[in-house]
Design an enzyme around this catalytic site. Structure first.
Site, mmCIF file in Angstrom:
data_model
loop_
_atom_site.group_PDB
_atom_site.id
_atom_site.type_symbol
_atom_site.label_atom_id
_atom_site.label_comp_id
_atom_site.label_asym_id
_atom_site.label_seq_id
_atom_site.Cartn_x
_atom_site.Cartn_y
_atom_site.Cartn_z
ATOM 1 N N ASP A 189 -3.446 2.371 -5.563
ATOM 2 C CA ASP A 189 -2.240 2.391 -4.722
ATOM 3 C C ASP A 189 -2.123 1.184 -3.798
ATOM 4 O O ASP A 189 -1.431 1.235 -2.795
ATOM 5 C CB ASP A 189 -2.206 3.682 -3.905
ATOM 6 C CG ASP A 189 -3.275 3.715 -2.828
ATOM 7 O OD1 ASP A 189 -4.293 3.011 -2.968
ATOM 8 O OD2 ASP A 189 -3.096 4.437 -1.839
ATOM 9 N N GLU A 190 -2.787 0.089 -4.135
ATOM 10 C CA GLU A 190 -2.859 -1.033 -3.199
ATOM 11 C C GLU A 190 -2.977 -2.348 -3.965
ATOM 12 O O GLU A 190 -3.699 -2.410 -4.959
ATOM 13 C CB GLU A 190 -4.112 -0.805 -2.350
ATOM 14 C CG GLU A 190 -4.213 -1.634 -1.122
ATOM 15 C CD GLU A 190 -5.575 -1.436 -0.438
ATOM 16 O OE1 GLU A 190 -6.174 -0.356 -0.555
ATOM 17 O OE2 GLU A 190 -6.025 -2.396 0.197
ATOM 18 N N ASP A 216 0.854 -1.180 0.000
ATOM 19 C CA ASP A 216 0.000 0.000 0.000
ATOM 20 C C ASP A 216 0.897 1.239 0.000
ATOM 21 O O ASP A 216 1.764 1.383 0.868
ATOM 22 C CB ASP A 216 -0.876 -0.042 1.255
ATOM 23 C CG ASP A 216 -2.021 0.956 1.192
ATOM 24 O OD1 ASP A 216 -1.994 1.846 0.327
ATOM 25 O OD2 ASP A 216 -2.937 0.833 2.032
#
Ligand SMILES: [Mg+2]
Length: 396
Positions: free
Chosen positions: A108-109, A13
């Protein structure tokens, strides 16, 4: 690979991603309280906040005007989707050098399965550390990583390690890691379930893990035992690379009322019908959904959404209705005329509801649902409406 061999699953993350990208472009933003989001004059909200801004109590989805009141020195940037997408692609192509088994959950993960890559990168923990340093050196972004034998524990571990950290939970240590954590950190336990658990003095995952299984089943239905397994850190969900994921991203239905209404019976009935249609489509495509979003548009065109995520994905009308009903009640708290109601099931994966294969009642319920789907297919959507809704009530 043999089933007994431990898996190595990473949850990665990026920290305060939008802000971090802005800081790469303009280093003067470093060390200052920064938010990304629209201007307060046009009712903008915070899309992302730096850790310095979070220290003032600012968080995403907060109205920009409120954020500026909390921190008068706050720096606001409007943000650029295109730039974030490019940065995200660069990160994922770098991560792709470690393993092709990547499941991206958002910009973003992601989850990565590193099982069997030891000959290339050494132990998963060393690989994770290398990965973090590479993302920092090559892209100047901070990555937090959780490492364990499954997705669930790695997800909680990375939240634990944030920001800019690395946390690993060795196989067998999962229950010990989870035990002192509050129940709400477990993905799938929302505020409503957490409050109910607290009513029974189940405040920590360790307590949930040790609670009588039958009591949990009695109180929370099938979700109870599943929740308990997860509280022990057990999770078998595989990391799903793109080629194994269903093409469809979500299934949704919505209806505009002929006349705006605030009649709760009408709203409930419509929502229930939309949900039945969406679940029937899931079953037809042999898909399970993890998240439900209920949407209302009011007469003044203000649109509100609420969502809920289940611990175990489902395609079952009744299970989803139990979640949808309280959501609708919360949305209706505004007490305004409603123009449109909608549902969306997302987080789809291939599969079908197995209930408890050893529970004859669950199997019978499953069979009845498939009969209903066939009848609906033959006689049209409206054919079984009130009857099957009565039937669903009778099941609870
Ligand atoms: Mg992030």
């Amino acid at each position: 690979m043999s089933a007994s061999r431990p898996r190595h699953v990473l949850h990665v993350d990026l920290d305060a991603f939008f802000v971090a990208v802005e800081r790469v472009v303009d280093p003067r933003l470093c060390g200052r309280p920064v938010v990304v989001g629209g201007p307060p004059e046009s009712r903008g909200v915070v899309a992302a906040a730096s850790y310095e801004a979070r220290a003032y109590g600012i968080h995403s989805a907060m109205p920009m005007s409120q954020a500026l009141r909390l921190c008068p020195d706050l720096v606001r940037v409007s943000g650029s989707r295109g730039m974030y997408t490019r940065a995200s692609k660069a990160v994922f192509s770098l991560l792709g050098e470690y393993t092709p088994i990547i499941e991206k959950v958002s910009v973003d993960e992601a989850y990565l399965d590193l099982s069997g890559t030891e000959h290339l990168f050494g132990h998963a923990l060393d690989a994770a550390d290398h990965m973090r340093r590479e993302v920092k050196e090559r892209l100047r972004l901070d990555l937090t990583v959780g490492v364990s034998a499954n997705r669930l524990v790695s997800k909680v571990a990375s939240a634990f390690a944030k920001p800019c950290g690395l946390f690993d939970v060795r196989p067998g240590q999962e229950p010990r890691f989870f035990a002192p954590l509050p129940v709400k950190v477990l993905p799938g336990i929302g505020p409503v379930t957490a409050t109910r658990l607290r009513d029974f003095h189940i405040d920590y995952l360790g307590v949930l893990a040790e609670t009588d299984r039958w009591f949990l089943e009695e109180t929370f239905g099938r979700y109870g035992p599943a929740m308990q397994q997860r509280a022990r850190g057990e999770d078998r969900t595989p990391v799903c690379p793109p080629w194994e994921r269903p093409e469809m991203k979500s299934i949704g239905h919505e209806r505009t009322f002929a006349e705006d209404t605030d009649d709760p019976r009408l709203l409930r009935g419509r929502l229930q019908k939309l949900l039945e249609q969406a679940c029937a489509r899931l079953r037809e495509k042999q898909l399970l959904a993890r998240t439900l979003t209920v949407k209302l548009r009011f007469a003044d065109f203000v649109t509100v959404n609420r969502d809920v995520t289940l611990a175990q994905p489902s395609d079952h009308d009744l299970e989803w209705w139990k979640e949808a009903e309280p959501l609708l009640e919360r949305l209706c708290a505004r007490r305004a005329l409603v123009r449109l109601v909608g549902v969306r099931l997302s987080g789809l994966q291939q599969g079908f509801w197995q209930g408890s294969l050893f529970d004859p009642e669950a199997v019978a319920a499953r069979d009845r649902l498939s009969v209903l789907d066939k009848l609906r297919g033959r006689y049209g959507e409206g054919s079984l409406q009130s009857g099957d809704r009565l039937w669903l009530r009778g099941q609870s």
